[in-house]
Scaffold this motif. Structure first.
Motif, PDB file in Angstrom:
ATOM      1  N   PRO A   1       0.831  -1.209   0.000  1.00 35.37           N
ATOM      2  CA  PRO A   1       0.000   0.000   0.000  1.00 35.37           C
ATOM      3  C   PRO A   1       0.866   1.261   0.000  1.00 35.37           C
ATOM      4  O   PRO A   1       2.024   1.243   0.420  1.00 35.37           O
ATOM      5  CB  PRO A   1      -0.809  -0.127   1.300  1.00 35.37           C
ATOM      6  CG  PRO A   1      -0.828  -1.595   1.601  1.00 35.37           C
ATOM      7  CD  PRO A   1       0.493  -2.117   1.115  1.00 35.37           C
ATOM      8  N   GLN A   2       0.301   2.351  -0.454  1.00 34.13           N
ATOM      9  CA  GLN A   2       1.072   3.590  -0.574  1.00 34.13           C
ATOM     10  C   GLN A   2       1.559   4.105   0.768  1.00 34.13           C
ATOM     11  O   GLN A   2       2.650   4.679   0.858  1.00 34.13           O
ATOM     12  CB  GLN A   2       0.222   4.651  -1.269  1.00 34.13           C
ATOM     13  CG  GLN A   2      -0.045   4.347  -2.737  1.00 34.13           C
ATOM     14  CD  GLN A   2      -0.902   5.391  -3.393  1.00 34.13           C
ATOM     15  OE1 GLN A   2      -1.566   6.187  -2.728  1.00 34.13           O
ATOM     16  NE2 GLN A   2      -0.921   5.398  -4.717  1.00 34.13           N
TER      17      GLN A   2
ATOM     18  N   LEU B   1       3.686   4.282   7.391  1.00 39.07           N
ATOM     19  CA  LEU B   1       4.517   5.484   7.434  1.00 39.07           C
ATOM     20  C   LEU B   1       3.587   6.684   7.294  1.00 39.07           C
ATOM     21  O   LEU B   1       3.241   7.084   6.174  1.00 39.07           O
ATOM     22  CB  LEU B   1       5.552   5.470   6.302  1.00 39.07           C
ATOM     23  CG  LEU B   1       6.470   4.247   6.257  1.00 39.07           C
ATOM     24  CD1 LEU B   1       7.342   4.282   5.012  1.00 39.07           C
ATOM     25  CD2 LEU B   1       7.330   4.180   7.510  1.00 39.07           C
ATOM     26  N   PRO B   2       3.129   7.269   8.412  1.00 41.10           N
ATOM     27  CA  PRO B   2       2.093   8.305   8.326  1.00 41.10           C
ATOM     28  C   PRO B   2       2.516   9.538   7.557  1.00 41.10           C
ATOM     29  O   PRO B   2       1.677  10.241   7.003  1.00 41.10           O
ATOM     30  CB  PRO B   2       1.812   8.635   9.802  1.00 41.10           C
ATOM     31  CG  PRO B   2       3.028   8.196  10.541  1.00 41.10           C
ATOM     32  CD  PRO B   2       3.560   7.008   9.798  1.00 41.10           C
ATOM     33  N   TRP B   3       3.815   9.815   7.489  1.00 39.58           N
ATOM     34  CA  TRP B   3       4.274  11.005   6.780  1.00 39.58           C
ATOM     35  C   TRP B   3       4.325  10.802   5.271  1.00 39.58           C
ATOM     36  O   TRP B   3       4.504  11.761   4.507  1.00 39.58           O
ATOM     37  CB  TRP B   3       5.658  11.408   7.273  1.00 39.58           C
ATOM     38  CG  TRP B   3       6.684  10.312   7.219  1.00 39.58           C
ATOM     39  CD1 TRP B   3       6.968   9.417   8.188  1.00 39.58           C
ATOM     40  CD2 TRP B   3       7.553   9.996   6.128  1.00 39.58           C
ATOM     41  NE1 TRP B   3       7.959   8.557   7.785  1.00 39.58           N
ATOM     42  CE2 TRP B   3       8.337   8.894   6.516  1.00 39.58           C
ATOM     43  CE3 TRP B   3       7.742  10.534   4.861  1.00 39.58           C
ATOM     44  CZ2 TRP B   3       9.289   8.327   5.677  1.00 39.58           C
ATOM     45  CZ3 TRP B   3       8.694   9.965   4.021  1.00 39.58           C
ATOM     46  CH2 TRP B   3       9.450   8.877   4.441  1.00 39.58           C
ATOM     47  N   LEU B   4       4.142   9.553   4.795  1.00 41.32           N
ATOM     48  CA  LEU B   4       4.262   9.275   3.369  1.00 41.32           C
ATOM     49  C   LEU B   4       2.941   9.442   2.625  1.00 41.32           C
ATOM     50  O   LEU B   4       2.936   9.769   1.436  1.00 41.32           O
ATOM     51  CB  LEU B   4       4.792   7.852   3.166  1.00 41.32           C
ATOM     52  CG  LEU B   4       5.217   7.453   1.758  1.00 41.32           C
ATOM     53  CD1 LEU B   4       6.271   8.412   1.227  1.00 41.32           C
ATOM     54  CD2 LEU B   4       5.758   6.025   1.756  1.00 41.32           C
ATOM     55  N   SER B   5       1.806   9.219   3.300  1.00 43.02           N
ATOM     56  CA  SER B   5       0.509   9.311   2.624  1.00 43.02           C
ATOM     57  C   SER B   5       0.273  10.645   1.933  1.00 43.02           C
ATOM     58  O   SER B   5      -0.244  10.682   0.806  1.00 43.02           O
ATOM     59  CB  SER B   5      -0.619   9.027   3.618  1.00 43.02           C
ATOM     60  OG  SER B   5      -0.524   7.715   4.124  1.00 43.02           O
TER      61      SER B   5
ATOM     62  N   LEU C   1      13.652  14.802   6.165  1.00 44.15           N
ATOM     63  CA  LEU C   1      12.288  14.328   5.945  1.00 44.15           C
ATOM     64  C   LEU C   1      11.563  14.091   7.259  1.00 44.15           C
ATOM     65  O   LEU C   1      10.364  14.354   7.375  1.00 44.15           O
ATOM     66  CB  LEU C   1      12.304  13.037   5.121  1.00 44.15           C
ATOM     67  CG  LEU C   1      12.614  13.189   3.630  1.00 44.15           C
ATOM     68  CD1 LEU C   1      12.623  11.829   2.959  1.00 44.15           C
ATOM     69  CD2 LEU C   1      11.598  14.099   2.957  1.00 44.15           C
ATOM     70  N   GLN C   2      12.273  13.572   8.246  1.00 41.19           N
ATOM     71  CA  GLN C   2      11.652  13.304   9.536  1.00 41.19           C
ATOM     72  C   GLN C   2      11.124  14.590  10.166  1.00 41.19           C
ATOM     73  O   GLN C   2      10.064  14.613  10.786  1.00 41.19           O
ATOM     74  CB  GLN C   2      12.666  12.637  10.474  1.00 41.19           C
ATOM     75  CG  GLN C   2      12.088  12.216  11.819  1.00 41.19           C
ATOM     76  CD  GLN C   2      11.072  11.107  11.681  1.00 41.19           C
ATOM     77  OE1 GLN C   2      11.117  10.333  10.736  1.00 41.19           O
ATOM     78  NE2 GLN C   2      10.140  11.048  12.621  1.00 41.19           N
TER      79      GLN C   2
ATOM     80  N   ALA D   1       1.261  18.012  10.443  1.00 39.39           N
ATOM     81  CA  ALA D   1      -0.032  17.590   9.911  1.00 39.39           C
ATOM     82  C   ALA D   1      -0.664  18.707   9.093  1.00 39.39           C
ATOM     83  O   ALA D   1      -0.270  19.873   9.154  1.00 39.39           O
ATOM     84  CB  ALA D   1      -0.949  17.185  11.058  1.00 39.39           C
ATOM     85  N   GLY D   2      -1.683  18.340   8.303  1.00 36.56           N
ATOM     86  CA  GLY D   2      -2.486  19.312   7.587  1.00 36.56           C
ATOM     87  C   GLY D   2      -1.863  19.792   6.298  1.00 36.56           C
ATOM     88  O   GLY D   2      -1.045  19.128   5.672  1.00 36.56           O
ATOM     89  N   ARG D   3      -2.265  21.005   5.906  1.00 41.12           N
ATOM     90  CA  ARG D   3      -1.859  21.526   4.599  1.00 41.12           C
ATOM     91  C   ARG D   3      -0.363  21.811   4.514  1.00 41.12           C
ATOM     92  O   ARG D   3       0.207  21.816   3.425  1.00 41.12           O
ATOM     93  CB  ARG D   3      -2.648  22.791   4.283  1.00 41.12           C
ATOM     94  CG  ARG D   3      -2.363  23.978   5.189  1.00 41.12           C
ATOM     95  CD  ARG D   3      -3.234  25.167   4.839  1.00 41.12           C
ATOM     96  NE  ARG D   3      -4.644  24.871   5.096  1.00 41.12           N
ATOM     97  CZ  ARG D   3      -5.625  25.715   4.838  1.00 41.12           C
ATOM     98  NH1 ARG D   3      -5.358  26.891   4.286  1.00 41.12           N
ATOM     99  NH2 ARG D   3      -6.880  25.408   5.103  1.00 41.12           N
ATOM    100  N   LYS D   4       0.296  22.058   5.658  1.00 44.11           N
ATOM    101  CA  LYS D   4       1.743  22.295   5.630  1.00 44.11           C
ATOM    102  C   LYS D   4       2.463  21.092   5.041  1.00 44.11           C
ATOM    103  O   LYS D   4       3.439  21.250   4.305  1.00 44.11           O
ATOM    104  CB  LYS D   4       2.251  22.577   7.036  1.00 44.11           C
ATOM    105  CG  LYS D   4       1.880  23.942   7.583  1.00 44.11           C
ATOM    106  CD  LYS D   4       2.516  24.170   8.936  1.00 44.11           C
ATOM    107  CE  LYS D   4       2.179  25.560   9.473  1.00 44.11           C
ATOM    108  NZ  LYS D   4       2.812  25.793  10.794  1.00 44.11           N
TER     109      LYS D   4
END
Length: 368
Positions: A10-11, A193-197, A280-281, A287-290
């Motif tokens: 999954p992505q 990986l929550p930051w990848l979605s 990247l970390q 979160a959000g639009r940023k």
């Protein structure tokens, strides 16, 4: 190149989201297993119960011969257990050592010493609970370690006291209900990986997203990678005359450092790229639009550096001024601007204005 198994993840787990046929087939089979476990079926379920189960719980049934459907169910018993949680009442439908029932984990993992010498590893809870105590047969007498495990087990594992049959719920979803999608996700066995979605939701063309995905997996066809595959070239960076790797192209090269410095001066000191993973970390987690806008700017920046590299290596066309990369980077952002969500366009326009102002100031020729 990327392994096909990784592409089919999954992505949000580092893949491209292409469905793996075998994994989906197992998830669909687990849907039938769920219905068998709950007794939710008509004539087909009565046939299975009469021919194979004969009053034995599905996971405790050792009959491996039969139809192709039944053989397929027997082949995925471990996957079945990974997605179920047993609530013990009378113990007639739960295997003591194998089925996850206490804290969502099978007792064979909590008391491995006892399980290793147990003579009946598939025994049911109702068969082990005799005369208000636990009764098991073991291959040998207990040593000090087994005595400790036995005493601990007697304290934490309650005897079944209810006359009601055991119940089963799904451990793959908060509601306890089974779904094919939750089973498929669980079968991937990779952390999310929550930051990848947000990368896949960023407002830019799909080919750019796949490019960034290749970058994150260190699979760009740099000079050293082409040389490994016996391709053309000597593997050196034309501008720097050092081995050309993906990290050098995008971070260490003088052209890359100039563009990063420009972005840092326009958007703030947080746009510092000394260590890719650390960068990247820090930058991809808000979160959000940023986070969506971060991926947009980061993708435009790296795509600018990559296309500039291809011009130099393939077409032998070198940039005349550092500002060429600045305005090329801005051109990509302006091209993708209409793809942004309406609520994100105002923030994106502010970033574009800051970048454009800085580009003009840095590219201005001093008067003589």
């Amino acid at each position: 190149m990327v392994k096909w198994a990784d592409i089919c993840l999954p992505q949000d787990r580092g893949g491209l989201g292409i469905l793996a046929s075998r994994r989906m087939n197992v998830a669909l089979m687990l849907d039938w297993v769920w219905r068998i476990t709950l007794g939710d079926g008509g004539l087909w379920l009565r046939l299975l119960e009469a021919k194979y189960l004969q009053g034995i719980p599905l996971l405790a049934c050792s009959c491996s011969a039969g139809s192709q459907f039944w053989k397929s169910i027997q082949a995925i018993k471990e996957e079945i257990r990974a997605g179920l949680w047993f609530s013990v009442h009378n113990g007639s439908g739960t295997q003591f050592w194998l089925d996850p029932c206490l804290d969502g984990a099978p007792l064979r993992l909590r008391f491995p010493g006892l399980f290793a010498i147990c003579a009946a590893p598939t025994i049911l809870v109702s068969e082990a609970a005799l005369a208000d105590r636990w009764h098991f047969e073991f291959f040998r007498s207990f040593g000090p370690a087994e005595v400790l495990e036995w005493n601990s087990m007697r304290e934490v594992v309650p005897l079944p006291l209810s006359p009601e049959p055991d119940s089963v719920s799904s451990s793959l979803s908060p509601s306890g209900e089974f779904s094919v999608s939750s089973a498929y996700q669980a079968l991937c066995r990779r952390p999310v990986l929550p930051w990848l979605s947000p990368l896949w939701k960023a407002p830019m063309p799909m080919k750019i997203k796949i490019f960034v995905w290749q970058l994150l997996r260190d699979r760009l066809l740099s000079g050293t990678e082409v040389l490994k595959r016996h391709g053309p070239g000597n593997g050196l960076r034309p501008l720097c005359h050092v081995p050309e790797t993906g990290m050098h192209i995008l971070f260490s090269c003088v052209a890359a450092q100039a563009l990063w410095c420009y972005v840092r001066e326009a958007l703030g000191p947080e746009w510092v790229a000394h260590n890719f993973a650390e960068f990247l970390q820090v930058r991809a987690t808000p979160a959000g639009r940023k986070r969506r806008l971060f991926w947009l700017v980061f993708s435009a920046l790296t795509w600018t550096l990559w296309t500039t590299r291809n011009k130099m290596v393939i077409e032998r066309v070198f940039p005349r001024r550092a500002s060429d990369s600045f305005f090329k980077f801005l051109a990509f952002l302006q091209l993708w601007h209409p793809l942004a969500r309406p609520r994100d366009r105002g923030r994106l326009q502010l970033s574009l204005d800051a970048l454009l102002t800085t580009a003009r100031r840095l590219s201005r020729t001093p008067s003589s």
